[in-house]
Design a protein around this motif. Structure first.
Motif, PDB file in Angstrom:
ATOM      1  N   ARG A   1      27.421  10.091 -17.954  1.00 17.51           N
ATOM      2  CA  ARG A   1      26.499   9.639 -18.995  1.00 17.51           C
ATOM      3  C   ARG A   1      26.029   8.211 -18.719  1.00 17.51           C
ATOM      4  O   ARG A   1      24.854   7.888 -18.885  1.00 17.51           O
ATOM      5  N   GLU A   2      26.945   7.348 -18.252  1.00 23.67           N
ATOM      6  CA  GLU A   2      26.559   5.967 -18.007  1.00 23.67           C
ATOM      7  C   GLU A   2      25.525   5.869 -16.884  1.00 23.67           C
ATOM      8  O   GLU A   2      24.619   5.031 -16.927  1.00 23.67           O
ATOM      9  N   THR A   3      25.643   6.744 -15.878  1.00 19.84           N
ATOM     10  CA  THR A   3      24.654   6.767 -14.796  1.00 19.84           C
ATOM     11  C   THR A   3      23.292   7.201 -15.325  1.00 19.84           C
ATOM     12  O   THR A   3      22.260   6.594 -15.006  1.00 19.84           O
ATOM     13  N   ALA A   4      23.292   8.252 -16.148  1.00 24.38           N
ATOM     14  CA  ALA A   4      22.037   8.774 -16.697  1.00 24.38           C
ATOM     15  C   ALA A   4      21.368   7.750 -17.611  1.00 24.38           C
ATOM     16  O   ALA A   4      20.163   7.529 -17.543  1.00 24.38           O
ATOM     17  N   TYR A   5      22.159   7.095 -18.470  1.00 23.34           N
ATOM     18  CA  TYR A   5      21.583   6.136 -19.417  1.00 23.34           C
ATOM     19  C   TYR A   5      21.051   4.902 -18.697  1.00 23.34           C
ATOM     20  O   TYR A   5      20.039   4.325 -19.098  1.00 23.34           O
ATOM     21  N   GLU A   6      21.736   4.498 -17.649  1.00 25.10           N
ATOM     22  CA  GLU A   6      21.241   3.351 -16.880  1.00 25.10           C
ATOM     23  C   GLU A   6      19.881   3.686 -16.263  1.00 25.10           C
ATOM     24  O   GLU A   6      18.989   2.828 -16.194  1.00 25.10           O
ATOM     25  N   PHE A   7      19.705   4.934 -15.837  1.00 29.18           N
ATOM     26  CA  PHE A   7      18.419   5.348 -15.263  1.00 29.18           C
ATOM     27  C   PHE A   7      17.333   5.406 -16.331  1.00 29.18           C
ATOM     28  O   PHE A   7      16.238   4.853 -16.160  1.00 29.18           O
ATOM     29  N   VAL A   8      17.618   6.048 -17.465  1.00 26.23           N
ATOM     30  CA  VAL A   8      16.597   6.198 -18.509  1.00 26.23           C
ATOM     31  C   VAL A   8      16.206   4.848 -19.106  1.00 26.23           C
ATOM     32  O   VAL A   8      15.032   4.593 -19.395  1.00 26.23           O
ATOM     33  N   ASN A   9      17.165   3.953 -19.265  1.00 26.32           N
ATOM     34  CA  ASN A   9      16.901   2.643 -19.865  1.00 26.32           C
ATOM     35  C   ASN A   9      16.484   1.592 -18.844  1.00 26.32           C
ATOM     36  O   ASN A   9      16.444   0.403 -19.158  1.00 26.32           O
ATOM     37  N   ARG A  10      16.146   2.028 -17.642  1.00 23.76           N
ATOM     38  CA  ARG A  10      15.812   1.084 -16.571  1.00 23.76           C
ATOM     39  C   ARG A  10      14.545   0.292 -16.904  1.00 23.76           C
ATOM     40  O   ARG A  10      13.670   0.793 -17.638  1.00 23.76           O
ATOM     41  N   PRO A  11      14.391  -0.899 -16.340  1.00 26.92           N
ATOM     42  CA  PRO A  11      13.100  -1.598 -16.437  1.00 26.92           C
ATOM     43  C   PRO A  11      12.047  -0.779 -15.700  1.00 26.92           C
ATOM     44  O   PRO A  11      12.310  -0.242 -14.633  1.00 26.92           O
ATOM     45  N   ARG A  12      10.886  -0.683 -16.271  1.00 31.06           N
ATOM     46  CA  ARG A  12       9.847   0.162 -15.693  1.00 31.06           C
ATOM     47  C   ARG A  12       8.625  -0.655 -15.329  1.00 31.06           C
ATOM     48  O   ARG A  12       8.230  -1.539 -16.080  1.00 31.06           O
ATOM     49  N   ARG A  13       8.056  -0.357 -14.160  1.00 28.99           N
ATOM     50  CA  ARG A  13       6.757  -0.923 -13.810  1.00 28.99           C
ATOM     51  C   ARG A  13       5.721  -0.059 -14.498  1.00 28.99           C
ATOM     52  O   ARG A  13       5.513   1.090 -14.135  1.00 28.99           O
ATOM     53  N   MET A  14       5.074  -0.628 -15.488  1.00 28.98           N
ATOM     54  CA  MET A  14       4.303   0.188 -16.406  1.00 28.98           C
ATOM     55  C   MET A  14       2.923   0.537 -15.890  1.00 28.98           C
ATOM     56  O   MET A  14       2.234  -0.264 -15.298  1.00 28.98           O
ATOM     57  N   ARG A  15       2.533   1.790 -16.162  1.00 29.15           N
ATOM     58  CA  ARG A  15       1.157   2.222 -16.023  1.00 29.15           C
ATOM     59  C   ARG A  15       0.544   2.201 -17.409  1.00 29.15           C
ATOM     60  O   ARG A  15       1.230   2.106 -18.412  1.00 29.15           O
ATOM     61  N   ARG A  16      -0.769   2.291 -17.477  1.00 31.04           N
ATOM     62  CA  ARG A  16      -1.404   2.398 -18.787  1.00 31.04           C
ATOM     63  C   ARG A  16      -0.980   3.694 -19.429  1.00 31.04           C
ATOM     64  O   ARG A  16      -1.121   4.763 -18.861  1.00 31.04           O
ATOM     65  N   GLN A  17      -0.376   3.614 -20.624  1.00 33.20           N
ATOM     66  CA  GLN A  17       0.078   4.812 -21.317  1.00 33.20           C
ATOM     67  C   GLN A  17      -1.000   5.333 -22.230  1.00 33.20           C
ATOM     68  O   GLN A  17      -1.743   4.575 -22.834  1.00 33.20           O
ATOM     69  N   LYS A  18      -1.096   6.640 -22.352  1.00 30.40           N
ATOM     70  CA  LYS A  18      -1.946   7.194 -23.386  1.00 30.40           C
ATOM     71  C   LYS A  18      -1.149   7.267 -24.668  1.00 30.40           C
ATOM     72  O   LYS A  18       0.070   7.399 -24.676  1.00 30.40           O
ATOM     73  N   THR A  19      -1.841   7.144 -25.811  1.00 34.20           N
ATOM     74  CA  THR A  19      -1.160   7.240 -27.074  1.00 34.20           C
ATOM     75  C   THR A  19      -0.674   8.661 -27.274  1.00 34.20           C
ATOM     76  O   THR A  19      -1.137   9.596 -26.637  1.00 34.20           O
ATOM     77  N   SER A  20       0.272   8.847 -28.225  1.00 37.56           N
ATOM     78  CA  SER A  20       0.952  10.123 -28.352  1.00 37.56           C
ATOM     79  C   SER A  20       0.019  11.274 -28.703  1.00 37.56           C
ATOM     80  O   SER A  20       0.266  12.408 -28.342  1.00 37.56           O
ATOM     81  N   GLU A  21      -1.083  11.002 -29.407  1.00 38.16           N
ATOM     82  CA  GLU A  21      -1.991  12.067 -29.779  1.00 38.16           C
ATOM     83  C   GLU A  21      -3.262  12.061 -28.938  1.00 38.16           C
ATOM     84  O   GLU A  21      -4.200  12.782 -29.218  1.00 38.16           O
TER      85      GLU A  21
END
Length: 449
Positions: free
Chosen positions: A142-162
């Protein structure tokens, strides 16, 4: 009007600092419908906004950016549990989807690609590793998985949820310049699309991407909006010329759709270009330069250039593979679009199917066998090649794919302690088949409009 409950106010610079983005990002956010309105405040009449409302809006619409502004080790609210709990790839796919603000999990093939590229840690446990409890599939702590999901991300432009995958241009809010409002776009582009947008050479566009300050490429390419903003400020002549062409022709600017599933595939596989139908029927170019061939079918420019060198292959008097079409001109190398279409359709059917959105398209069916059969790299080359082009991949080709991380992480490796013992990388048959069917054109595609 200033809200009565605005306890904490934030300028655009404050917002950019808190959420670890550039002010250009914030300038784009304010053009999106529903973003909290601002009002002038203080001696300098600086535009400010209610910080709490901004935080709520980001949490609802752009959760990855919102998470960057939270002082928490678990901003996405992942389930509690022990650090050494074993979790499956499907669990990580669901959590990654939640982190990205998606209603569905991220496709597991995407995560397998991340593992191959070393962007995601490999499993902590594998079948037959001799540890307890025994596992029947690859698993992570679990600690390995959470470290991956919570990683710092180089962001792309996100589309809004809708927001749809390829959104219409968002009108700017009051106070934004009409020039900015008329050009804001979403989606992702590669160097070839940038060259097409601004009518510059591919070499020039690639040169821009290496200039300090140019937006960083994400997993799906460059943010179209960030590229527009950079060109507007740094290549004014190209920006003005592109605006003029847009006004004269009324054509929409090219943009690749946002991340979904097929986008997250090995590097040589970029998002498909529009379906390669009859060029004349769509009023498109009837001639292609060598550099335009790959992007036309949604593959890299380099792949298209490799096709050009394909020679005729014979079995006795029978032609088993036609040579790539002869160029119409050599300076620059220019080809008839219809002839190239016909060649790709016949000799690269999986690529053609992806561009047409008409799959599935396997040249030969996948052989039957036990999903847990172990296949070595040469078995992999034979299965992949026979399914996608009718002949096994050359050994140097599959080794190149493996070296670049363009095939899945091996299920078995030398010295892993599993049974039977292996002396080199091996894959389960199901892993190989999942990969073949995940490649563009090999899986199921809905017909494109």
């Amino acid at each position: 009007m200033i809200p009565a409950d605005a306890d904490e106010l934030a300028t655009s610079q404050d917002i950019a600092t808190k959420y670890k983005v550039s002010e250009a990002n914030v300038a784009y956010w304010v053009t999106i419908e529903g973003f909290p309105e601002g009002w002038p405040s203080g001696p300098g009449r600086t535009l400010v906004r209610d910080a709490a409302l901004v935080d709520d809006w980001l949490r609802e619409n752009l959760p990855v950016y919102w998470a960057q502004g939270q002082d928490s080790d678990n901003p996405y609210g992942l389930p509690e549990g022990g650090p050494k709990d074993l979790v499956k790839l499907s669990d990580i796919a669901a959590w990654e989807g939640k982190a990205l603000g998606r209603k569905e999990p991220v496709p597991e093939v995407t995560l397998r690609t991340y593992i191959s590229r070393k962007k995601m840690p490999g499993p902590d446990r594998t079948p037959g590793d001799g540890k307890r409890p025994e596992v029947t599939e690859r698993m992570w702590f679990r600690e390995t998985a959470y470290e991956f999901v919570n990683r710092p991300r180089r962001m792309r432009r996100q589309k809004t949820s809708e927001e749809p995958a390829v959104a219409e241009q968002t009108p700017a809010t009051a106070g934004a310049s009409s020039e900015r409002a008329s050009t804001a776009r979403t989606g992702y582009v590669d160097a070839q699309a940038i060259a097409s947008t601004y009518s510059v050479s591919g070499q020039t566009a690639r040169g821009w991407t290496r200039v300090e300050g140019f937006p960083e490429a994400g997993e799906n390419g460059y943010s179209a909006a960030e590229v527009d903003e950079w060109v507007r400020h740094n290549r004014r002549r190209s920006w003005t010329a592109a605006q003029r062409r847009t006004e004269l022709t009324g054509q929409a600017w090219p943009a690749r759709p946002a991340a979904g599933s097929a986008a997250d595939v090995p590097d040589e596989q970029v998002e498909p270009a529009p379906a390669a139908e009859s060029s004349e029927a769509r009023g498109e170019q009837t001639e292609l330069t060598a550099e335009m061939i790959g992007p036309r079918y949604g593959v890299s420019e380099r792949t298209g250039l490799q096709w050009i060198s394909v020679k005729e292959k014979r079995d006795g008097k029978k032609v088993t593979r036609r040579a790539f079409p002869t160029p119409l001109r050599t300076r620059p190398r220019t080809y008839a679009a219809q002839a190239v279409d016909a060649w790709v359709k016949e000799h690269r059917p999986h690529v053609w199917a992806a561009a047409k959105g008409s799959g599935p398209a396997l040249v030969n069916p996948l052989p039957e066998g036990d999903p847990l059969d172990l296949l070595d790299i040469y078995d992999f080359a034979e299965v992949l090649g026979m399914a996608t082009r009718g002949e096994p991949l050359a050994r140097e080709t599959i080794h190149a794919y493996h070296a670049r991380g363009q095939v899945p992480f091996a299920d078995r490796t030398a010295g892993d302690g599993g049974k039977p013992r292996v002396l080199q990388d091996h894959w389960y048959r199901r892993t190989v088949y999942d990969f073949v069917l995940s490649r563009r054109g090999s899986g199921n595609f809905d017909a494109r409009a």
